[in-house]
Design a protein around this motif. Structure first.
Motif, PDB file in Angstrom:
ATOM      1  N   ASN A  20       0.866  -1.167   0.000  1.00  0.00           N
ATOM      2  CA  ASN A  20       0.000   0.000   0.000  1.00  0.00           C
ATOM      3  C   ASN A  20       0.908   1.223   0.000  1.00  0.00           C
ATOM      4  O   ASN A  20       1.736   1.379   0.892  1.00  0.00           O
ATOM      5  CB  ASN A  20      -0.892  -0.021   1.259  1.00  0.00           C
ATOM      6  N   LYS A  92      -2.619  -3.867   3.018  1.00  0.00           N
ATOM      7  CA  LYS A  92      -3.726  -3.221   2.306  1.00  0.00           C
ATOM      8  C   LYS A  92      -4.865  -2.804   3.235  1.00  0.00           C
ATOM      9  O   LYS A  92      -5.028  -3.344   4.328  1.00  0.00           O
ATOM     10  CB  LYS A  92      -4.264  -4.159   1.215  1.00  0.00           C
ATOM     11  N   ASP A  93      -5.626  -1.819   2.766  1.00  0.00           N
ATOM     12  CA  ASP A  93      -6.908  -1.482   3.392  1.00  0.00           C
ATOM     13  C   ASP A  93      -7.952  -2.334   2.681  1.00  0.00           C
ATOM     14  O   ASP A  93      -8.193  -2.165   1.485  1.00  0.00           O
ATOM     15  CB  ASP A  93      -7.218   0.005   3.218  1.00  0.00           C
ATOM     16  N   THR A  94      -8.575  -3.250   3.383  1.00  0.00           N
ATOM     17  CA  THR A  94      -9.407  -4.258   2.737  1.00  0.00           C
ATOM     18  C   THR A  94     -10.829  -3.759   2.466  1.00  0.00           C
ATOM     19  O   THR A  94     -11.308  -2.817   3.092  1.00  0.00           O
ATOM     20  CB  THR A  94      -9.492  -5.537   3.593  1.00  0.00           C
ATOM     21  N   TYR A  95     -11.470  -4.426   1.527  1.00  0.00           N
ATOM     22  CA  TYR A  95     -12.882  -4.165   1.239  1.00  0.00           C
ATOM     23  C   TYR A  95     -13.695  -5.394   1.629  1.00  0.00           C
ATOM     24  O   TYR A  95     -13.158  -6.498   1.798  1.00  0.00           O
ATOM     25  CB  TYR A  95     -13.081  -3.791  -0.230  1.00  0.00           C
ATOM     26  N   THR A  96     -14.979  -5.211   1.772  1.00  0.00           N
ATOM     27  CA  THR A  96     -15.858  -6.255   2.321  1.00  0.00           C
ATOM     28  C   THR A  96     -15.831  -7.541   1.504  1.00  0.00           C
ATOM     29  O   THR A  96     -15.699  -8.641   2.070  1.00  0.00           O
ATOM     30  CB  THR A  96     -17.310  -5.728   2.407  1.00  0.00           C
ATOM     31  N   ASP A  97     -15.937  -7.434   0.183  1.00  0.00           N
ATOM     32  CA  ASP A  97     -15.973  -8.632  -0.669  1.00  0.00           C
ATOM     33  C   ASP A  97     -14.716  -9.484  -0.510  1.00  0.00           C
ATOM     34  O   ASP A  97     -14.785 -10.710  -0.477  1.00  0.00           O
ATOM     35  CB  ASP A  97     -16.136  -8.235  -2.146  1.00  0.00           C
ATOM     36  N   TYR A  98     -13.579  -8.806  -0.409  1.00  0.00           N
ATOM     37  CA  TYR A  98     -12.309  -9.518  -0.252  1.00  0.00           C
ATOM     38  C   TYR A  98     -12.303 -10.327   1.044  1.00  0.00           C
ATOM     39  O   TYR A  98     -11.957 -11.513   1.057  1.00  0.00           O
ATOM     40  CB  TYR A  98     -11.146  -8.518  -0.267  1.00  0.00           C
ATOM     41  N   ASP A 114      -5.712  -1.652   9.314  1.00  0.00           N
ATOM     42  CA  ASP A 114      -6.640  -1.715   8.182  1.00  0.00           C
ATOM     43  C   ASP A 114      -7.682  -0.604   8.327  1.00  0.00           C
ATOM     44  O   ASP A 114      -8.503  -0.615   9.245  1.00  0.00           O
ATOM     45  CB  ASP A 114      -7.315  -3.092   8.142  1.00  0.00           C
ATOM     46  N   GLY A 116      -9.807   0.052   5.819  1.00  0.00           N
ATOM     47  CA  GLY A 116     -10.863  -0.256   4.855  1.00  0.00           C
ATOM     48  C   GLY A 116     -12.119  -0.785   5.526  1.00  0.00           C
ATOM     49  O   GLY A 116     -12.117  -1.167   6.695  1.00  0.00           O
ATOM     50  N   GLU A 117     -13.182  -0.871   4.744  1.00  0.00           N
ATOM     51  CA  GLU A 117     -14.471  -1.351   5.275  1.00  0.00           C
ATOM     52  C   GLU A 117     -14.417  -2.820   5.674  1.00  0.00           C
ATOM     53  O   GLU A 117     -15.154  -3.267   6.549  1.00  0.00           O
ATOM     54  CB  GLU A 117     -15.565  -1.134   4.227  1.00  0.00           C
ATOM     55  N   GLY A 118     -13.503  -3.573   5.051  1.00  0.00           N
ATOM     56  CA  GLY A 118     -13.373  -4.994   5.369  1.00  0.00           C
ATOM     57  C   GLY A 118     -12.851  -5.268   6.759  1.00  0.00           C
ATOM     58  O   GLY A 118     -13.027  -6.365   7.305  1.00  0.00           O
TER      59      GLY A 118
END
Length: 348
Positions: A20, A92-98, A114, A116-118
């Motif tokens: 990142n 990484k800043d993760t996302y929900t789908d991941y 993190d 991210g939304e994940g």
């Protein structure tokens, strides 16, 4: 007999690390430090997404053999084969789908830093970049200076520094790691050249610095005792002889605090600006957002540290009181608790 076997069975721990730009290469360093420690007792696998040579070197230098993947489908295949008890997500800043994709392949999921939304889907999000104001503070966040893993090099430097007396002339190291997108290196050097006192200034440039070096070299030529030092890990090589460090407000202040050196920080972006670690209560002089840095502010901060021995001593004392040198054992113990399902995030 069956119970005895399962009791002695090693836990499987997977590190997933992805670059990142805002965080730079430190997440790779933290993963390598912790993976090395955990591999003494447990079965550890490291998965790197399309790493640059610099990232790969961090693990190979630690005598670790990461598995490289390019696409999420490849990672899923690796996780199915490895069947980890614990997944540690770094970089990484993760996302929900991941996160929903990798979540079924482990009992426990821990993320580091993190944003991210994940992150909300993880069992725990361990934060060292601690935001002053968060719109929603999730229940799964563990935040504190304990979350910075310390390299052996930093430990060695800390042991080798016998005194915090100023050199003659005093040596200032300028190190804006993690890319320096707003070229605070140039801005800082320009302000320092207007200080009419004897100083030794070294500009630390790593491989992520993408601006013109010629502009810095021109300034260095016109200033006595000013040097440009370009290296893979320039800060580590300069810390043993630094009297003052001027740096960004991301992971670099932790490195400085692990050694114990008076430090002035200037944020490269809004996330760094909100980071509560490099503040006065931990021994730092914080100048706020770097692109708004005034010449008088940075010159006053430098003079404050140069003129007042008690101010320098107080800064170092506050850094040492954080006991960052002990972080690795704290983190190892915490991650093993997660791997063995001994955790209770509410009580933590």
């Amino acid at each position: 007999m069956q119970k005895e076997l399962s009791k002695n069975q090693k836990k499987k721990i997977a590190f997933i690390v992805e670059y990142n730009a805002m965080k730079g290469y430190y997440p790779f360093e933290r993963a390598s430090i912790l993976a090395k420690q955990l591999s003494d007792e447990e079965e550890v696998a490291i998965f790197l997404k399309s790493p640059k040579d610099e990232a790969l070197e961090i693990f190979t230098d630690a005598q670790l053999s990461p598995i490289i993947y390019d696409h999420l489908s490849e990672l899923v295949k690796h996780l199915k084969e490895f069947e980890p008890d614990l997944i540690i997500q770094e970089g990484k800043d993760t996302y929900t789908d991941y996160v929903e994709t990798i979540r079924p392949f482990c009992k426990t999921l821990v993320h580091f830093d993190d944003f991210g939304e994940g992150a909300e889907l993880a069992d725990c999000n361990i934060m060292s970049i601690i935001e002053e104001v968060r719109e929603t503070t999730s229940q799964n966040i563990l935040a504190g200076s304990f979350s910075f893993a310390v390299s052996d090099t930093l430990k060695d430097i800390a042991e080798s520094r016998v005194s915090n007396e100023l050199s003659n002339p005093p040596h200032i190291v300028v190190a804006y790691e993690d890319g320096d997108p707003n070229n605070l290196t140039y801005r800082t050097l320009r302000h320092l050249t207007h200080l009419q006192i004897p100083l030794k200034v070294t500009i630390a440039l790593d491989r992520e610095y993408s601006h013109s070096i010629s502009d810095l070299q021109l300034m260095a030529l016109s200033s006595r005792n000013t040097k440009i030092f370009k290296d893979g890990k320039p800060l580590e090589k300069l810390l043993p002889e630094a009297d003052i460090v001027i740096c960004n407000a991301n992971y670099t202040p932790y490195k400085v605090a692990a050694v114990g050196i008076p430090c002035i920080v200037s944020a490269q972006n809004e996330r760094e600006l909100n980071n509560t670690f490099p503040r006065e209560n931990n021994g730092f002089i914080n100048l706020g957002l770097g692109r708004k840095m005034k010449q008088s502010n940075i010159q006053n901060a430098v003079m404050e540290l140069l003129l007042h021995e008690a101010r320098r001593e107080r800064a170092v004392r506050k850094q040492i009181q954080l006991e960052i040198q002990d972080n690795n054992e704290v983190l190892k113990s915490l991650l093993l608790d997660f791997a063995y399902e001994r955790h209770n995030i509410v009580s933590l």
